[in-house]
Scaffold this motif. Structure first.
Motif, mmCIF file in Angstrom:
data_model
loop_
_atom_site.group_PDB
_atom_site.id
_atom_site.type_symbol
_atom_site.label_atom_id
_atom_site.label_comp_id
_atom_site.label_asym_id
_atom_site.label_seq_id
_atom_site.Cartn_x
_atom_site.Cartn_y
_atom_site.Cartn_z
ATOM 1 N N SER A 220 0.797 -1.220 0.000
ATOM 2 C CA SER A 220 0.000 0.000 0.000
ATOM 3 C C SER A 220 0.832 1.274 0.000
ATOM 4 C CB SER A 220 -0.919 0.013 1.222
ATOM 5 O OG SER A 220 -0.164 -0.103 2.408
ATOM 6 N N THR A 221 2.119 1.169 -0.386
ATOM 7 C CA THR A 221 2.974 2.349 -0.436
ATOM 8 C C THR A 221 2.686 3.214 -1.644
ATOM 9 O OG1 THR A 221 4.732 1.224 0.760
ATOM 10 C CG2 THR A 221 5.377 3.111 -0.583
ATOM 11 N N GLY A 222 2.467 2.594 -2.814
ATOM 12 C CA GLY A 222 2.304 3.345 -4.047
ATOM 13 C C GLY A 222 3.629 3.642 -4.699
ATOM 14 N N LEU A 223 3.558 4.245 -5.880
ATOM 15 C CA LEU A 223 4.741 4.655 -6.634
ATOM 16 C C LEU A 223 4.865 6.164 -6.525
ATOM 17 C CD1 LEU A 223 4.273 2.464 -9.850
ATOM 18 C CD2 LEU A 223 5.696 1.958 -7.843
ATOM 19 N N GLY A 224 5.869 6.654 -5.809
ATOM 20 C CA GLY A 224 5.935 8.080 -5.546
ATOM 21 C C GLY A 224 7.320 8.654 -5.597
ATOM 22 N N ALA A 225 7.362 9.959 -5.508
ATOM 23 C CA ALA A 225 8.602 10.722 -5.419
ATOM 24 C C ALA A 225 8.308 11.977 -4.615
ATOM 25 C CB ALA A 225 9.136 11.075 -6.798
ATOM 26 N N SER A 226 9.358 12.612 -4.110
ATOM 27 C CA SER A 226 9.180 13.837 -3.336
ATOM 28 C C SER A 226 10.346 14.779 -3.592
ATOM 29 C CB SER A 226 9.084 13.526 -1.842
ATOM 30 O OG SER A 226 10.310 13.001 -1.347
ATOM 31 N N ARG A 227 10.115 16.046 -3.274
ATOM 32 C CA ARG A 227 11.169 17.055 -3.360
ATOM 33 C C ARG A 227 10.774 18.259 -2.525
ATOM 34 N NH1 ARG A 227 12.184 20.973 -8.068
ATOM 35 N NH2 ARG A 227 12.546 22.230 -6.185
ATOM 36 N N ALA A 228 11.760 19.097 -2.185
ATOM 37 C CA ALA A 228 11.479 20.345 -1.486
ATOM 38 C C ALA A 228 10.763 21.310 -2.416
ATOM 39 C CB ALA A 228 12.775 20.963 -0.980
ATOM 40 N N CYS A 229 9.937 22.166 -1.845
ATOM 41 C CA CYS A 229 9.299 23.198 -2.654
ATOM 42 C C CYS A 229 10.354 24.189 -3.146
ATOM 43 C CB CYS A 229 8.232 23.920 -1.840
ATOM 44 S SG CYS A 229 6.741 22.938 -1.572
ATOM 45 N N PRO A 230 10.241 24.647 -4.398
ATOM 46 C CA PRO A 230 11.224 25.607 -4.926
ATOM 47 C C PRO A 230 11.147 26.940 -4.176
ATOM 48 C CG PRO A 230 9.953 24.586 -6.697
ATOM 49 C CD PRO A 230 9.266 24.241 -5.417
ATOM 50 N N GLY A 231 12.294 27.515 -3.886
ATOM 51 C CA GLY A 231 12.316 28.825 -3.241
ATOM 52 C C GLY A 231 11.806 28.755 -1.828
ATOM 53 N N ALA A 232 10.720 29.466 -1.537
ATOM 54 C CA ALA A 232 10.144 29.468 -0.194
ATOM 55 C C ALA A 232 9.638 28.086 0.163
ATOM 56 C CB ALA A 232 9.010 30.488 -0.124
ATOM 57 N N SER A 233 9.623 27.780 1.435
ATOM 58 C CA SER A 233 9.195 26.454 1.875
ATOM 59 C C SER A 233 7.722 26.227 1.551
ATOM 60 C CB SER A 233 9.423 26.302 3.378
ATOM 61 O OG SER A 233 8.506 27.099 4.109
ATOM 62 N N CYS A 234 7.350 24.953 1.530
ATOM 63 C CA CYS A 234 5.958 24.591 1.259
ATOM 64 C C CYS A 234 5.009 25.225 2.263
ATOM 65 C CB CYS A 234 5.792 23.076 1.314
ATOM 66 S SG CYS A 234 6.837 22.107 0.221
ATOM 67 N N GLN A 235 5.475 25.398 3.506
ATOM 68 C CA GLN A 235 4.616 25.902 4.570
ATOM 69 C C GLN A 235 4.514 27.419 4.594
ATOM 70 O OE1 GLN A 235 6.961 23.390 5.084
ATOM 71 N NE2 GLN A 235 5.313 21.869 5.008
ATOM 72 N N SER A 236 5.533 28.124 4.087
ATOM 73 C CA SER A 236 5.566 29.578 4.255
ATOM 74 C C SER A 236 4.995 30.342 3.076
ATOM 75 C CB SER A 236 7.010 30.049 4.492
ATOM 76 O OG SER A 236 7.813 29.800 3.343
ATOM 77 N N ALA A 237 4.666 29.644 1.978
ATOM 78 C CA ALA A 237 4.212 30.352 0.778
ATOM 79 C C ALA A 237 3.304 29.469 -0.064
ATOM 80 C CB ALA A 237 5.417 30.800 -0.059
ATOM 81 N N PHE A 238 2.588 30.118 -0.964
ATOM 82 C CA PHE A 238 1.803 29.388 -1.947
ATOM 83 C C PHE A 238 2.730 28.789 -3.005
ATOM 84 C CE2 PHE A 238 -1.578 31.912 -0.169
ATOM 85 C CZ PHE A 238 -2.724 31.155 -0.361
ATOM 86 N N HIS A 239 2.380 27.578 -3.446
ATOM 87 C CA HIS A 239 3.050 26.937 -4.568
ATOM 88 C C HIS A 239 1.981 26.300 -5.450
ATOM 89 C CE1 HIS A 239 7.168 27.344 -2.970
ATOM 90 N NE2 HIS A 239 6.583 27.204 -1.775
ATOM 91 N N THR A 240 2.345 26.079 -6.697
ATOM 92 C CA THR A 240 1.420 25.490 -7.660
ATOM 93 C C THR A 240 1.759 24.018 -7.841
ATOM 94 O OG1 THR A 240 1.163 27.592 -8.819
ATOM 95 C CG2 THR A 240 0.535 25.610 -10.007
ATOM 96 N N TYR A 241 0.756 23.179 -7.611
ATOM 97 C CA TYR A 241 0.924 21.728 -7.715
ATOM 98 C C TYR A 241 0.087 21.227 -8.884
ATOM 99 C CZ TYR A 241 2.691 22.612 -3.047
ATOM 100 O OH TYR A 241 3.402 23.123 -1.983
ATOM 101 N N ARG A 242 0.736 20.475 -9.779
ATOM 102 C CA ARG A 242 0.079 20.088 -11.024
ATOM 103 C C ARG A 242 0.302 18.608 -11.308
ATOM 104 N NH1 ARG A 242 2.852 22.165 -16.268
ATOM 105 N NH2 ARG A 242 2.520 24.188 -15.236
ATOM 106 N N PHE A 243 -0.742 17.985 -11.835
ATOM 107 C CA PHE A 243 -0.662 16.605 -12.332
ATOM 108 C C PHE A 243 -1.133 16.594 -13.778
ATOM 109 C CE2 PHE A 243 -3.044 12.699 -13.280
ATOM 110 C CZ PHE A 243 -2.040 11.757 -13.139
#
Length: 465
Positions: free
Chosen positions: A203-226
């Motif tokens: 039940s892990t799935g096939l995934g990848a991860s990375r840090a948000c570019p520039g400002a952290s994911c928590q401190s700013a808006f970012h655009t997430y696309r599939f």
């Protein structure tokens, strides 16, 4: 019903995750409109979350999930998360500045939060096209021990999951953005096939991860696309953050059955939620949330939009789901089982105790509908409609069961009123006259009420002279 955690995550990404650097920069603007549609693309659907502060998201666009599970679905939403989802404005509301807020809150020993899903469940690229699903989101602005247990997500589930809850992961799940425990990282994951193991390593799935570019994911808006790309062979699935590709999977990786089970149905619905605790945050932070976890840090969603490449008509604005795979085509004078619809909006399928057993369609309220394709009336006009209905609605709650041809908004050709019958499994057959009908038609059974509460269950219907 037992059900494996539907969104467990791989621990193999932890070294990548811990190595990610937080690069503080000025946060992006809190509110931006849905971007203009690029040349060569068409807008399929969007929500900009404009509205007065404290108001709910559009009921025409979104279904609000409540409680600890779907009715009859796996406990704790199948993931081990501990919060209770509500429709309270304190957990779910517009902020008046063009954003949706989903806010986890702790009161005593209980956590509450919110989860919504699109009414539409037909998001799928046409043959030869690319479908782009995008959201501009700021994760809850909390890190360290104070963030343990926070689990924001923007994701999509295959439409046949609605009303079934036993067909995951075969029907597919695209996790466009996930994050846990306030870590500066975005995960993109595909779930498919069988559990455990299978083509998607469940039940892990096939995934990848990375840090948000520039400002952290928590401190700013970012655009997430599939993106789901059917313009190339083999087809491709791609995940982006701020336009930067960080995960991709090719159709060639999967056997034909697995691929068809997750792409051969009519499409996907989208979800936004902030869970607390559960398998994924616990895997990276021990048992969560903890006494150090703080309450009240919202996920902000500026917009969600779906585009399709190429010209021509885009999918219509109707939510659909085909849990049975039934292609349609039925004699109007036969007993037409309600759960054998080809599409629906707002309902569920459940076990019935009516004579003959089987299933009925339930949770029916104002604005819901069922669609039945290629209903054959023949050359002799049908002049009557009858339906097997039950209602446990309280006194004062009633509504109409209507028949329409060709569209859920066409003028009804007949209807009847129904109020409480003594219980949701207390069945009676109710007749109604209809405008004479011949030929073959797409039939919509629609439901209209002056109250927002559910008012009827439907087991079957038929037409006659």
């Amino acid at each position: 019903m037992s059900h494996p955690p539907s969104r467990n995550r791989s621990l193999a990404w932890i070294p990548i995750l811990l190595a990610a650097l937080v690069l503080p920069v000025t946060a992006l603007a809190a509110h931006a409109a849905v971007p203009p549609t690029p040349s060569g693309w068409s807008l399929v659907w969007s929500d900009d979350f404009n509205g007065s502060a404290g108001s709910p998201p559009s009921s025409g666009n979104w279904i609000v999930d409540t409680g600890h599970s779907y009715p009859g679905g796996p406990a704790n939403w199948g993931t081990g998360e501990i919060q209770r989802y509500t429709d309270s404005p304190s957990n779910l509301s517009l902020d008046g500045g063009g954003n949706l807020r989903i806010t986890p809150l702790k009161s005593g020993n209980e956590w509450t939060s919110a989860r919504i899903e699109t009414r539409r469940s037909d998001f799928k690229p046409a043959a030869g096209r690319i479908l782009r699903i995008e959201g501009r989101i700021q994760m809850p602005n909390v890190t360290g021990n104070a963030a343990l247990g926070y689990w924001p997500a923007f994701w999509a589930l295959g439409a046949p999951y609605r009303g079934n809850y036993q067909n995951w992961p075969a029907i597919g799940e695209f996790d466009i953005m996930e994050n846990v425990n306030g870590i500066n990282s975005v995960w993109g994951v595909l779930h498919c096939g069988v559990n455990p193991g299978g083509a998607c390593n469940e039940s892990t799935g096939l995934g990848a991860s990375r840090a948000c570019p520039g400002a952290s994911c928590q401190s700013a808006f970012h655009t997430y696309r599939f993106e789901w790309d059917r313009s190339v062979a083999p087809n491709q699935l791609r995940w982006y953050v701020d336009g930067q590709l960080f995960h991709s999977l090719s159709q060639s990786r999967f056997d034909a059955t697995t691929w068809n089970n997750m792409t051969g149905h009519q499409g996907y619905f989208l979800l936004l939620n902030v869970a607390m605790g559960g398998a994924f945050p616990n895997a990276l932070g021990g048992q969560t949330p903890t006494a150090a976890t703080v309450s009240g840090r919202p996920m902000l969603v500026d917009y969600v939009a779906v585009w399709q490449s190429g010209s021509g008509s885009t999918p219509g604005p109707t939510p659909t789901v085909t849990p049975t795979g039934n292609p349609g085509g039925v004699d109007a004078r036969s007993t037409i089982q309600a759960e054998r619809y080809q599409a629906q909006s707002g309902t569920v399928v459940e076990t019935t105790t009516d004579t003959g057993g089987g299933q009925n369609v339930g949770a029916i309220g104002n604005g819901d509908w069922l669609r039945f394709d290629n209903v054959r009336f023949g050359a002799t006009a049908a002049t009557q409609f009858k339906a097997r209905v039950a209602s446990g609605a309280p006194a004062g709650v009633s509504g109409l069961v209507q028949v329409r041809l060709g569209s859920p908004t066409a003028a009804p050709i007949g209807d009847f009123a129904v109020a409480g019958t003594g219980g949701w499994q207390s069945w009676r057959t109710v007749p109604a006259n209809i405008t004479p009908v011949t030929g073959t038609h797409t039939v919509y059974v629609t439901f209209s009420s002056g109250q927002p509460a559910d008012f009827v269950n439907l087991n079957w219907f038929s037409f006659g002279n």
